[in-house]
Scaffold this motif. Structure first.
Motif, PDB file in Angstrom:
ATOM      1  N   VAL A   1       3.599   3.348  16.624  1.00 50.22           N
ATOM      2  CA  VAL A   1       3.120   2.694  15.409  1.00 50.22           C
ATOM      3  C   VAL A   1       2.019   1.720  15.804  1.00 50.22           C
ATOM      4  N   VAL A   2       0.805   1.947  15.273  1.00 49.53           N
ATOM      5  CA  VAL A   2      -0.349   1.095  15.584  1.00 49.53           C
ATOM      6  C   VAL A   2      -0.782   0.407  14.300  1.00 49.53           C
ATOM      7  N   PRO A   3      -0.543  -0.900  14.187  1.00 51.24           N
ATOM      8  CA  PRO A   3      -0.943  -1.604  12.964  1.00 51.24           C
ATOM      9  C   PRO A   3      -2.460  -1.799  12.907  1.00 51.24           C
TER      10      PRO A   3
ATOM     11  N   ASN B   1       0.825  -1.199   0.000  1.00 49.21           N
ATOM     12  CA  ASN B   1       0.000   0.000   0.000  1.00 49.21           C
ATOM     13  C   ASN B   1       0.860   1.250   0.000  1.00 49.21           C
ATOM     14  N   GLU B   2       0.270   2.321  -0.423  1.00 47.14           N
ATOM     15  CA  GLU B   2       0.935   3.617  -0.421  1.00 47.14           C
ATOM     16  C   GLU B   2       0.219   4.539   0.549  1.00 47.14           C
ATOM     17  N   PRO B   3       0.877   5.335   1.297  1.00 45.26           N
ATOM     18  CA  PRO B   3       2.334   5.390   1.378  1.00 45.26           C
ATOM     19  C   PRO B   3       2.874   4.197   2.160  1.00 45.26           C
ATOM     20  N   THR B   4       4.123   3.874   1.924  1.00 47.91           N
ATOM     21  CA  THR B   4       4.767   2.792   2.651  1.00 47.91           C
ATOM     22  C   THR B   4       4.993   3.226   4.102  1.00 47.91           C
ATOM     23  N   ILE B   5       5.358   2.285   4.938  1.00 49.64           N
ATOM     24  CA  ILE B   5       5.650   2.609   6.338  1.00 49.64           C
ATOM     25  C   ILE B   5       6.807   3.600   6.406  1.00 49.64           C
TER      26      ILE B   5
END
Length: 89
Positions: free
Chosen positions: A23-25, A2-6
């Motif tokens: 960072v919350v996945p 997906n965009e944007p990447t991490i």
């Protein structure tokens, strides 16, 4: 995929005065992305939840949260979306 990447998402903060990153996945369940792929991108070992991210030559504490999981609020959101879709009939 997906965009944007991490990495690109984290780079968006390079001009901001931040002193930590969480960072919350946004995943419902654990899997290879949660346990291996994302920690690897963040420079964390599998199972590690804390680290340091270097951004614009500044070291920033980073924490990696658990996935959102089966939160009851998700069911409410799904019902809201279903009702909105049914309203279009």
């Amino acid at each position: 995929f997906n965009e944007p990447t991490i990495k690109a998402s984290l780079d968006m903060f390079k001009n901001d005065d931040i002193n930590s990153i969480a960072v919350v996945p946004l995943f419902l369940a654990r899997g290879v992305h949660i346990d291996e792929d994302i920690p690897g991108i963040l420079g964390l070992s599998q199972g590690q939840k804390r680290g340091i991210f270097t951004l614009a030559n500044k070291e920033i504490p980073l924490v990696y949260a658990d996935p959102i999981g089966p939160n009851p609020l998700l069911a409410d959101l799904m019902m809201e979306n279903a009702k909105a879709a049914l309203d279009t009939i």
